[in-house]
Design a protein around this motif. Sequence first.
Motif, PDB file in Angstrom:
ATOM      1  N   LEU A 317       0.565  -1.161   0.165  1.00 30.54           N
ATOM      2  CA  LEU A 317      -0.093  -0.055  -0.181  1.00 30.54           C
ATOM      3  C   LEU A 317       0.912   0.757   0.038  1.00 30.54           C
ATOM      4  O   LEU A 317       0.474   2.029  -0.256  1.00 30.54           O
ATOM      5  CB  LEU A 317      -0.748  -0.011   0.856  1.00 30.54           C
ATOM      6  N   LEU A 318       2.039   1.329   0.695  1.00 23.69           N
ATOM      7  CA  LEU A 318       2.905   2.206   0.864  1.00 23.69           C
ATOM      8  C   LEU A 318       3.654   2.668  -1.060  1.00 23.69           C
ATOM      9  O   LEU A 318       3.651   3.793  -0.821  1.00 23.69           O
ATOM     10  CB  LEU A 318       3.713   2.487   1.568  1.00 23.69           C
ATOM     11  N   ASP A 319       3.954   1.817  -1.566  1.00 24.35           N
ATOM     12  CA  ASP A 319       4.283   1.388  -2.937  1.00 24.35           C
ATOM     13  C   ASP A 319       3.064   2.066  -3.482  1.00 24.35           C
ATOM     14  O   ASP A 319       3.786   3.337  -4.566  1.00 24.35           O
ATOM     15  CB  ASP A 319       4.407   0.914  -3.321  1.00 24.35           C
ATOM     16  N   GLN A 320       2.132   1.965  -3.676  1.00 23.91           N
ATOM     17  CA  GLN A 320       0.800   2.701  -4.158  1.00 23.91           C
ATOM     18  C   GLN A 320       0.480   4.433  -4.019  1.00 23.91           C
ATOM     19  O   GLN A 320       0.554   5.158  -4.809  1.00 23.91           O
ATOM     20  CB  GLN A 320      -0.590   1.631  -3.903  1.00 23.91           C
ATOM     21  N   ILE A 321       0.616   4.216  -2.465  1.00 28.34           N
ATOM     22  CA  ILE A 321       1.018   6.185  -2.187  1.00 28.34           C
ATOM     23  C   ILE A 321       2.214   6.502  -2.422  1.00 28.34           C
ATOM     24  O   ILE A 321       1.667   7.527  -2.698  1.00 28.34           O
ATOM     25  CB  ILE A 321       1.209   5.903  -0.317  1.00 28.34           C
ATOM     26  N   GLN A 324       3.012   4.853  -7.143  1.00 30.47           N
ATOM     27  CA  GLN A 324       2.182   4.069  -8.459  1.00 30.47           C
ATOM     28  C   GLN A 324       1.564   5.242  -8.746  1.00 30.47           C
ATOM     29  O   GLN A 324       0.524   5.781  -7.950  1.00 30.47           O
ATOM     30  CB  GLN A 324       1.482   3.210  -8.324  1.00 30.47           C
ATOM     31  N   SER A 328       0.431   9.569  -7.269  1.00 29.97           N
ATOM     32  CA  SER A 328       1.458   9.124  -6.209  1.00 29.97           C
ATOM     33  C   SER A 328       2.181  10.377  -5.902  1.00 29.97           C
ATOM     34  O   SER A 328       2.322  11.514  -6.123  1.00 29.97           O
ATOM     35  CB  SER A 328       2.661   8.833  -6.456  1.00 29.97           C
ATOM     36  N   LEU A 399      -6.733   8.221   2.493  1.00 28.10           N
ATOM     37  CA  LEU A 399      -5.557   8.060   2.152  1.00 28.10           C
ATOM     38  C   LEU A 399      -5.362   6.417   1.842  1.00 28.10           C
ATOM     39  O   LEU A 399      -4.843   5.905   0.799  1.00 28.10           O
ATOM     40  CB  LEU A 399      -4.826   9.093   2.761  1.00 28.10           C
ATOM     41  N   MET A 400      -5.980   4.976   3.180  1.00 25.23           N
ATOM     42  CA  MET A 400      -5.859   4.124   3.299  1.00 25.23           C
ATOM     43  C   MET A 400      -6.465   3.641   1.507  1.00 25.23           C
ATOM     44  O   MET A 400      -6.488   2.773   1.234  1.00 25.23           O
ATOM     45  CB  MET A 400      -6.454   3.754   4.097  1.00 25.23           C
ATOM     46  N   ALA A 403      -5.490   3.432  -1.585  1.00 23.29           N
ATOM     47  CA  ALA A 403      -4.496   2.660  -1.560  1.00 23.29           C
ATOM     48  C   ALA A 403      -5.487   1.646  -1.669  1.00 23.29           C
ATOM     49  O   ALA A 403      -4.322   1.155  -2.703  1.00 23.29           O
ATOM     50  CB  ALA A 403      -3.536   3.184  -1.156  1.00 23.29           C
ATOM     51  N   LYS A 406      -6.243   1.015  -5.516  1.00 27.22           N
ATOM     52  CA  LYS A 406      -5.024   1.540  -6.607  1.00 27.22           C
ATOM     53  C   LYS A 406      -4.696  -0.212  -6.376  1.00 27.22           C
ATOM     54  O   LYS A 406      -4.246  -0.913  -7.843  1.00 27.22           O
ATOM     55  CB  LYS A 406      -4.439   2.210  -6.307  1.00 27.22           C
ATOM     56  N   MET A 407      -4.508  -0.289  -5.051  1.00 29.56           N
ATOM     57  CA  MET A 407      -3.747  -2.099  -5.092  1.00 29.56           C
ATOM     58  C   MET A 407      -4.702  -2.665  -5.896  1.00 29.56           C
ATOM     59  O   MET A 407      -4.258  -3.482  -6.870  1.00 29.56           O
ATOM     60  CB  MET A 407      -3.409  -2.327  -3.640  1.00 29.56           C
TER      61      MET A 407
END
Length: 479
Positions: A317-321, A324, A328, A399-400, A403, A406-407
């Motif tokens: 999820l941090l990668d998406q935020i 990505q 981002s 924001l969660m 994410a 997006k994931m």
Amino acid sequence: MMKSVFYENLIKYGAWLLLLSIWSCSQQATPTASDTGTATAETSNPAVENSYQIPVDYYTLDNGLKVVLSPDKTAPLVTVAVYYNIGFRIEPKDRTGFAHLFEHMMFQGSENLGKMEFIQLVQKNGGILNGSTRFDFTNYFEIVPAHKLETMLWAEADRMKGLNITQENLTNQQGVVKNEVKVNVLNQPYGGFPWLDMPQYANKNWYNAHNFYGDLEDLDAASLEDVKSFFDTFYSPNNAVVVVVGDFESEQAKAWMQQYFGSIPSGNLPEPANLTEPRQEKEQRFTKDDKLATRPALAFAYHMPERNSPEYYAMGLLDQILLQGNDSRLYQALVQERGYTGSVDGGINAFLGNMFNYNGPMLWMGSLIHDKDVAADSIVNVLDMEIQKLQQEGISQELMELAIVKMRSSLYDQLSQMSGFGRADLLASFALFDNDPARINQLEAEFRKVTPELLQKTIREYLRPTNRTVLLVNPQAKS
């Protein structure tokens, strides 16, 4: 990036696959709110079941071969994927690039199919094929009309039984792979950056840190005995999985599996290599001169949490935020706000797969090419600022949810790739590495379990500057 000589095959048939993909997607069920990118209250509720369940029929033959069947009647096609649990990570020392070289050898003929006849068999039956070597597997797949499933199973079993290993074939493929290294790495600006370079700088364990594309001297040193030993050791049924996705009848597929693969003897597998990496306690910085590059480039990498751990899903999820998409944090900060670069690329297992199809230490990595008047420290400072914002300001529920949406979108894009291959890739990976291909239906729920508190914990441990490696490209060519 580990493109085989058959990569051109995929380009040739790219339009065909695109049309099939569009048609297949149009036949799917009506999307839910989160399918269309609209976050709902259910998005982050772990109790909500996945709206889409992939059929998974998993069993093992007596010789140890894992089999995964996943019927899908949306198009008259089948994908046959054979994954061997051997990648470039654990190839023999002093034989860098050997796993990739062996991938090429698998097309040089077997008991009933002569040199290159496997390729001709697929193409003349209206299909496409490819093979690739990755960190923890080597795979081969074919996408063909559904009525050719038996033919493909017979052909894959034929080369699993034994290859036509000759000095002529080996010498020929050594030349092919050496040329591939020259074309894709040595004679390209930014060749190998960062997908090939960064693991060698960021990791300490040889298995994770060597030049897996292959040094030219090592490729030349591979002997016929090396090839035979490698095949006997790693290309046995008890080190492989066969996945079939598409339009087929399961009972008939099972009968063919037994008929063609059941009599292949098991092999003696070695003890697994120790792939562990020490905890990184200090930031590392390296500079690489590039005689063909005209602009500087920068890559950053952080060691990932252990695969399948709670922190692993949090990093997804941090990668998406952070990385990505155009929304981002790093794209907005580096491209939109400051204009340091035109794009920022990367992710988990970046450029060589996805966050699910590996089994060992891994990096979360990003890279960019930038103007000469932009200092590398300015870019790293922005990276630190955006990570610190998440840590200091916290991560809101909104924001969660974004994410997770997006994931979810990324996951379903993966599953729909290339008329069944994306699904086959995940099923094969989860069978090889987890002995549980049905895990494909649990991924969404795992991401929904992630809490803001877990995200903060993951940021503190895994996105700390002392867990980072920075690689700079120093351009040597005149612009």
